[in-house]
Design a protein around this motif. Structure first.
Motif, PDB file in Angstrom:
ATOM      1  N   ARG A  12      19.730 -62.285  93.331  1.00  0.00           N
ATOM      2  CA  ARG A  12      20.192 -62.509  94.695  1.00  0.00           C
ATOM      3  C   ARG A  12      19.583 -63.836  95.153  1.00  0.00           C
ATOM      4  O   ARG A  12      18.437 -64.137  94.799  1.00  0.00           O
ATOM      5  CB  ARG A  12      19.703 -61.400  95.636  1.00  0.00           C
ATOM      6  CG  ARG A  12      20.006 -59.979  95.155  1.00  0.00           C
ATOM      7  CD  ARG A  12      21.467 -59.603  95.351  1.00  0.00           C
ATOM      8  NE  ARG A  12      21.746 -58.236  94.919  1.00  0.00           N
ATOM      9  CZ  ARG A  12      22.314 -57.910  93.758  1.00  0.00           C
ATOM     10  NH1 ARG A  12      22.650 -58.860  92.891  1.00  0.00           N
ATOM     11  NH2 ARG A  12      22.533 -56.649  93.448  1.00  0.00           N
ATOM     12  N   PRO A  13      20.315 -64.617  95.984  1.00  0.00           N
ATOM     13  CA  PRO A  13      19.760 -65.908  96.419  1.00  0.00           C
ATOM     14  C   PRO A  13      18.379 -65.751  97.070  1.00  0.00           C
ATOM     15  O   PRO A  13      17.512 -66.603  96.915  1.00  0.00           O
ATOM     16  CB  PRO A  13      20.775 -66.405  97.446  1.00  0.00           C
ATOM     17  CG  PRO A  13      22.006 -65.615  97.229  1.00  0.00           C
ATOM     18  CD  PRO A  13      21.629 -64.341  96.558  1.00  0.00           C
ATOM     19  N   GLU A  14      18.185 -64.639  97.766  1.00  0.00           N
ATOM     20  CA  GLU A  14      16.925 -64.422  98.488  1.00  0.00           C
ATOM     21  C   GLU A  14      15.716 -64.392  97.562  1.00  0.00           C
ATOM     22  O   GLU A  14      14.619 -64.748  97.959  1.00  0.00           O
ATOM     23  CB  GLU A  14      16.984 -63.099  99.264  1.00  0.00           C
ATOM     24  CG  GLU A  14      17.973 -63.070 100.418  1.00  0.00           C
ATOM     25  CD  GLU A  14      19.325 -62.513 100.015  1.00  0.00           C
ATOM     26  OE1 GLU A  14      19.745 -62.753  98.852  1.00  0.00           O
ATOM     27  OE2 GLU A  14      19.976 -61.869 100.855  1.00  0.00           O
ATOM     28  N   ILE A  15      15.908 -63.883  96.335  1.00  0.00           N
ATOM     29  CA  ILE A  15      14.764 -63.770  95.425  1.00  0.00           C
ATOM     30  C   ILE A  15      14.948 -64.652  94.191  1.00  0.00           C
ATOM     31  O   ILE A  15      14.323 -64.420  93.148  1.00  0.00           O
ATOM     32  CB  ILE A  15      14.520 -62.302  95.001  1.00  0.00           C
ATOM     33  CG1 ILE A  15      15.813 -61.653  94.486  1.00  0.00           C
ATOM     34  CG2 ILE A  15      13.930 -61.487  96.148  1.00  0.00           C
ATOM     35  CD1 ILE A  15      15.585 -60.319  93.793  1.00  0.00           C
ATOM     36  N   THR A 216      19.665 -46.725  99.187  1.00  0.00           N
ATOM     37  CA  THR A 216      19.669 -47.907 100.056  1.00  0.00           C
ATOM     38  C   THR A 216      19.579 -49.234  99.324  1.00  0.00           C
ATOM     39  O   THR A 216      19.989 -50.258  99.852  1.00  0.00           O
ATOM     40  CB  THR A 216      18.487 -47.848 101.032  1.00  0.00           C
ATOM     41  OG1 THR A 216      17.277 -47.842 100.264  1.00  0.00           O
ATOM     42  CG2 THR A 216      18.547 -46.624 101.915  1.00  0.00           C
ATOM     43  N   HIS A 217      18.946 -49.263  98.171  1.00  0.00           N
ATOM     44  CA  HIS A 217      18.630 -50.519  97.467  1.00  0.00           C
ATOM     45  C   HIS A 217      17.634 -51.355  98.261  1.00  0.00           C
ATOM     46  O   HIS A 217      17.448 -52.528  97.962  1.00  0.00           O
ATOM     47  CB  HIS A 217      19.883 -51.369  97.189  1.00  0.00           C
ATOM     48  CG  HIS A 217      20.854 -50.709  96.272  1.00  0.00           C
ATOM     49  ND1 HIS A 217      21.911 -51.364  95.708  1.00  0.00           N
ATOM     50  CD2 HIS A 217      20.933 -49.430  95.799  1.00  0.00           C
ATOM     51  CE1 HIS A 217      22.606 -50.533  94.948  1.00  0.00           C
ATOM     52  NE2 HIS A 217      22.024 -49.348  94.998  1.00  0.00           N
ATOM     53  N   THR A 218      17.054 -50.794  99.309  1.00  0.00           N
ATOM     54  CA  THR A 218      16.087 -51.554 100.098  1.00  0.00           C
ATOM     55  C   THR A 218      14.738 -50.842 100.144  1.00  0.00           C
ATOM     56  O   THR A 218      13.847 -51.249 100.885  1.00  0.00           O
ATOM     57  CB  THR A 218      16.581 -51.758 101.548  1.00  0.00           C
ATOM     58  OG1 THR A 218      16.800 -50.470 102.133  1.00  0.00           O
ATOM     59  CG2 THR A 218      17.875 -52.539 101.592  1.00  0.00           C
ATOM     60  N   GLU A 244      18.178 -52.886  90.822  1.00  0.00           N
ATOM     61  CA  GLU A 244      18.963 -53.424  91.942  1.00  0.00           C
ATOM     62  C   GLU A 244      18.128 -53.388  93.208  1.00  0.00           C
ATOM     63  O   GLU A 244      17.658 -52.328  93.616  1.00  0.00           O
ATOM     64  CB  GLU A 244      20.191 -52.550  92.198  1.00  0.00           C
ATOM     65  CG  GLU A 244      21.296 -52.646  91.193  1.00  0.00           C
ATOM     66  CD  GLU A 244      22.458 -51.775  91.635  1.00  0.00           C
ATOM     67  OE1 GLU A 244      22.295 -50.544  91.642  1.00  0.00           O
ATOM     68  OE2 GLU A 244      23.508 -52.319  92.003  1.00  0.00           O
ATOM     69  N   ASP A 246      18.488 -55.014  97.199  1.00  0.00           N
ATOM     70  CA  ASP A 246      19.432 -55.743  98.031  1.00  0.00           C
ATOM     71  C   ASP A 246      18.927 -56.085  99.421  1.00  0.00           C
ATOM     72  O   ASP A 246      19.699 -56.478 100.280  1.00  0.00           O
ATOM     73  CB  ASP A 246      20.739 -54.952  98.165  1.00  0.00           C
ATOM     74  CG  ASP A 246      21.554 -54.997  96.894  1.00  0.00           C
ATOM     75  OD1 ASP A 246      21.624 -56.078  96.301  1.00  0.00           O
ATOM     76  OD2 ASP A 246      22.084 -53.961  96.474  1.00  0.00           O
ATOM     77  N   GLY A 247      17.655 -55.936  99.642  1.00  0.00           N
ATOM     78  CA  GLY A 247      17.150 -56.293 100.963  1.00  0.00           C
ATOM     79  C   GLY A 247      15.772 -55.715 101.159  1.00  0.00           C
ATOM     80  O   GLY A 247      15.289 -54.950 100.301  1.00  0.00           O
ATOM     81  N   HIS A 248      15.141 -56.077 102.287  1.00  0.00           N
ATOM     82  CA  HIS A 248      13.793 -55.606 102.565  1.00  0.00           C
ATOM     83  C   HIS A 248      12.902 -55.860 101.342  1.00  0.00           C
ATOM     84  O   HIS A 248      12.170 -54.970 100.900  1.00  0.00           O
ATOM     85  CB  HIS A 248      13.815 -54.115 102.912  1.00  0.00           C
ATOM     86  CG  HIS A 248      12.673 -53.729 103.800  1.00  0.00           C
ATOM     87  ND1 HIS A 248      12.458 -52.458 104.224  1.00  0.00           N
ATOM     88  CD2 HIS A 248      11.671 -54.466 104.323  1.00  0.00           C
ATOM     89  CE1 HIS A 248      11.378 -52.417 104.982  1.00  0.00           C
ATOM     90  NE2 HIS A 248      10.890 -53.621 105.050  1.00  0.00           N
ATOM     91  N   TYR A 249      13.011 -57.069 100.821  1.00  0.00           N
ATOM     92  CA  TYR A 249      12.326 -57.401  99.576  1.00  0.00           C
ATOM     93  C   TYR A 249      10.813 -57.312  99.741  1.00  0.00           C
ATOM     94  O   TYR A 249      10.273 -57.843 100.699  1.00  0.00           O
ATOM     95  CB  TYR A 249      12.722 -58.805  99.105  1.00  0.00           C
ATOM     96  CG  TYR A 249      14.197 -58.925  98.826  1.00  0.00           C
ATOM     97  CD1 TYR A 249      14.726 -58.500  97.624  1.00  0.00           C
ATOM     98  CD2 TYR A 249      15.062 -59.436  99.787  1.00  0.00           C
ATOM     99  CE1 TYR A 249      16.084 -58.585  97.362  1.00  0.00           C
ATOM    100  CE2 TYR A 249      16.425 -59.528  99.543  1.00  0.00           C
ATOM    101  CZ  TYR A 249      16.931 -59.100  98.336  1.00  0.00           C
ATOM    102  OH  TYR A 249      18.277 -59.171  98.084  1.00  0.00           O
ATOM    103  N   PRO A 250      10.156 -56.634  98.809  1.00  0.00           N
ATOM    104  CA  PRO A 250       8.705 -56.469  98.925  1.00  0.00           C
ATOM    105  C   PRO A 250       7.970 -57.679  98.345  1.00  0.00           C
ATOM    106  O   PRO A 250       8.601 -58.545  97.743  1.00  0.00           O
ATOM    107  CB  PRO A 250       8.448 -55.240  98.056  1.00  0.00           C
ATOM    108  CG  PRO A 250       9.474 -55.333  96.977  1.00  0.00           C
ATOM    109  CD  PRO A 250      10.688 -55.986  97.606  1.00  0.00           C
ATOM    110  N   PRO A 251       6.635 -57.733  98.515  1.00  0.00           N
ATOM    111  CA  PRO A 251       5.858 -58.794  97.873  1.00  0.00           C
ATOM    112  C   PRO A 251       6.109 -58.814  96.360  1.00  0.00           C
ATOM    113  O   PRO A 251       6.419 -57.781  95.756  1.00  0.00           O
ATOM    114  CB  PRO A 251       4.413 -58.418  98.173  1.00  0.00           C
ATOM    115  CG  PRO A 251       4.493 -57.607  99.419  1.00  0.00           C
ATOM    116  CD  PRO A 251       5.800 -56.879  99.353  1.00  0.00           C
ATOM    117  N   LEU A 255       7.444 -55.928  93.326  1.00  0.00           N
ATOM    118  CA  LEU A 255       8.695 -56.046  92.580  1.00  0.00           C
ATOM    119  C   LEU A 255       8.404 -56.102  91.077  1.00  0.00           C
ATOM    120  O   LEU A 255       9.106 -55.481  90.269  1.00  0.00           O
ATOM    121  CB  LEU A 255       9.423 -57.316  93.043  1.00  0.00           C
ATOM    122  CG  LEU A 255      10.939 -57.302  93.184  1.00  0.00           C
ATOM    123  CD1 LEU A 255      11.452 -56.045  93.838  1.00  0.00           C
ATOM    124  CD2 LEU A 255      11.403 -58.526  93.956  1.00  0.00           C
TER     125      LEU A 255
END
Lengths: 272, 148, 303
Positions: A12-15, A216-218, A244, A246-251, A255
């Protein structure tokens, strides 16, 4: 065909910066609708391809389970993304996401009926005819059932896979969620699925909310889902498993911990 | 039962996103849970597209969004957030951060509320809830922040 | 009666010598400038810290914002209701002198706009700059003055040309060619007067870093929670204060962080997908400390 292998993560672009820093990574998945095949690929994906990492386009809006024929433009887009990424295969869901001119914004379950099987099979065949690579189908998680199911989940899925020759993208978290919310024994379902057709496996986190388990994937991957992974891999180990998020990405450490737990549960090499 | 899959799928989607009645035979509680889950997911998606609007509403964001979105089918996260921001502005409840974000978007793109927003080619000035933003050649600057 | 030649020099003769001199001076100034601005290339991954990158990209102020971004991510600075900064813990290990100075300023309750002028902060940023000058990446005052001297010489030549043109016009002498040559000379004067504060080596390093860290662009909605304080500071350094506004809008608003229009979140998203629509822009509302309730996010993906 050499499909994806080992432990992977949804790109995902975020990570993207986190994913780029995983030394042992051999495959990722990208949401197909987030890639424009005519434009240059995102830098992160280009770099991963350069490293020989497989990138699998994962469609979420094709609506293969819709009663009406799939939109040819969406199929062409998926095929274009597969070509642009030089992907070993693509994946989509056994679900519908729109009907009567309305977008559901979500993957919705089908009735487990002969009529629905016929609709899915027709759409999968239309899609396969345009795709340059094999297609893997993913059964979804749902909170509710249709009132008039004629088949059980295993028969429903097996009929579709047999009729289309498609591969299976097995989502262990969905198996857990469905058993939790709609009843049934997850291990018994796994026993009855054509596991020799599994291209890769999805693993994701979820949370309890209002008496239901939400995929949720979050949230973190629950222990029960990891147990199912362990059980699955103790039998016929799937070639690849993908986390997978998809949001609320942890430190990053958390991960990495989830990827390591997935490697440990499946017996695949650690990628972090 | 055969041949009506399309109609029944349409009924189910309408019940989930457009305030339609529950189709016969479905268990009400799980479908209601799915409807709420969908709204929560939409709230997260829209917040991603409208970070300042969501931040301005703070802890009230999920409730504000879901109340507004319940029974209103999505037009995509960008437009959903846009429609909500305009709605809050018209009711004088748009927070300053949201007003600034809306002013910037209005300066950058033309949006008639019915079709997808399109980037403006000509320079434009937008004022919303006291915030003033200007756009020249695609570059947007906030000229005046919203009063706090 | 024919008007005498201006200054006793016939037009064509003056023009010939004037143009020759102009070319020599301008070319000389350009060659000198190129040499002075070349700088020392940064070795691959040459150990440039975020604040150094920030200084090269946007001067003193951006270096301060970068430090503040890192400290905020580490959770050691906050903002009070009266918009003054405050500290929320001791400095993390590996804090730079600029970090220390900004942290100290925050502990004294300064406003963010006062940071760059704070004596401690200034001293720390000056040290940072001096180091960059030594490494051939930034230019000190001395060097910038030397560079302006070339522009001054061109300006002098320009002034002579202007005076002669005006005189010639009053004396009814042909001045067309001279007038024409004044335009490129004027352009050269303006361009040579613009002296950057970094060398070409630094610009190349910045471009390279922006490309390699494209995932830190605020419009990609980086998961700041996943990244560390150093990456956040680098995000500010490369892509400006939009990083702070995306990471923590509540803090940025309350602390009156310099506003920079947030980039477009992109085309018409119809986002119904799990995991980002066509363009996942902006911050995740589910990551920021200031917004959303934990339970309010991610209502089930099912995919």
């Amino acid at each position: 065909m050499t499909g994806p292998s080992g432990v992977g993560i949804g790109w995902r672009p975020e990570i993207a910066g986190f994913v780029a820093g995983l030394p042992g990574l051999r495959f990722v998945e990208v949401v197909a609708e987030a890639v424009a095949p005519a434009r240059p690929l995102p830098d992160g994906l280009t770099e991963l391809r350069g490293r020989g990492v497989d990138v699998v386009p994962h469609g979420v809006r094709l609506s293969l389970g819709g009663a009406e024929p799939v939109d040819p433009a969406r199929v062409a887009h998926l095929a274009g993304v597969a070509a642009a990424l030089d992907a070993p295969l693509v994946s989509e869901h056994i679900a519908f996401v729109r009907a009567g001119g309305l977008e559901a914004g979500h993957l919705l379950p089908l009735p487990r009926s002969r009529e629905a099987v016929a609709a899915v099979v027709a759409n999968v065949r239309r899609t396969q005819a345009e795709l340059p690579v094999p297609l893997a189908l993913e059964p979804i998680a749902a909170l509710f059932d249709w009132p008039d199911d004629e088949l059980d989940e295993a028969d429903f899925l097996t009929e579709i896979l047999d009729a289309t020759g498609a591969l299976l993208l097995l989502d262990v978290a969905n198996v857990h969620a469905n058993a939790r919310n709609r009843g049934g024994d997850p291990a018994a379902l796994l026993d009855r699925l054509p596991l020799e057709r599994v291209a890769y496996v999805h693993v994701a986190g979820g949370a309890e909310h209002g008496g239901f388990y939400h995929d949720t994937h979050t949230d973190p991957v629950p222990a029960a889902v990891l147990d199912l992974v362990r059980e699955l891999c103790a039998g016929r180990r799937p070639p690849a498993l993908l986390l997978e998020r998809d949001g609320h990405y942890p430190p990053a450490a958390e991960l990495r911990g989830e990827l390591d737990a997935l490697a440990a549960a499946s017996g695949h090499p650690v990628v972090t | 039962m055969s041949g009506d899959l399309a109609a029944r799928q349409a009924e189910l989607v309408a019940a989930l996103v457009a305030g339609g009645p529950l189709p016969p035979g479905f268990a009400p509680a799980p479908v209601a849970a799915a409807r709420r889950a969908l709204l929560r997911k939409r709230a997260g998606d829209v917040a991603r597209h409208w970070p300042l609007l969501a931040a301005g509403l703070g802890p009230a964001w999920p409730a504000t969004f879901t109340t507004w979105a319940d029974g209103r089918p999505t037009n995509g996260s960008l437009r959903d957030g846009w429609d909500l921001a305009r709605d809050l502005r018209d009711r004088d409840t748009l927070p300053p951060l949201g007003a600034e974000e809306l002013a910037e978007r209005e300066a950058a793109s033309r949006y008639d509320g019915r079709r997808p927003p399109r980037p403006r080619r000509l320079p434009a000035l937008a004022r919303t809830g006291g915030a003033v933003a200007v756009q020249v050649a695609g570059r947007v600057r906030l000229l005046r922040p919203a009063p706090r | 009666m024919t008007p005498s030649d201006t200054w006793g020099i016939p037009g064509p003769v003056f023009l010939r010598w004037y143009l020759l001199l102009a070319v020599v001076v301008v070319v000389g100034a350009i060659v000198h400038r190129r040499r002075m601005l070349e700088g020392t290339p940064v070795a691959v991954h040459g150990g440039l810290g975020p604040q150094q990158v920030a200084f090269l990209n946007g001067g003193d102020q951006l270096a301060v914002w970068a430090a503040l971004g890192g400290l905020r991510h580490a959770g050691v600075v906050g903002v009070r209701p009266d918009r003054r900064l405050t500290t929320g813990g001791p400095l993390p290990a590996g804090a730079t002198p600029v970090d220390q100075a900004v942290h100290h300023a925050a502990s004294r309750g300064l406003h963010t706009r006062e940071l760059a002028a704070d004596e401690w902060v200034r001293r720390a940023v000056d040290e940072l700059r001096d180091d960059l000058v030594r490494r051939g990446l930034a230019l000190d005052q001395e060097r910038r003055r030397t560079l302006r001297r070339g522009a001054l010489l061109v300006g002098f030549l320009l002034a002579i040309g202007i005076v002669r043109t005006v005189t010639g016009l009053f004396n009814d002498r042909p001045t067309g060619w001279l007038l024409l040559s004044l335009f490129p000379l004027g352009l050269a004067f303006v361009l040579l007067n613009r002296v950057p504060w970094r060398t070409r080596a630094a610009t190349a390093a910045l471009n390279d870093m922006r490309r390699r860290h494209a995932w830190l662009r605020p419009d990609a909605g980086p998961a700041y929670a996943t990244y560390g304080p150093t990456e956040v500071a680098l995000g500010v350094a490369l892509f400006g204060t939009a990083t702070l506004w995306t990471m923590d809008p509540g803090f940025a608003e309350q602390a009156e962080i310099q506003r920079q229009a947030l980039g477009h979140t992109g085309g018409a998203s119809t986002g119904t997908s799990c995991g980002g629509g066509p363009t996942a822009g902006g911050a995740s509302s589910c990551g920021g400390s200031s917004c959303g309730g934990g339970g309010g996010c991610g209502g089930g993906c099912g995919g």
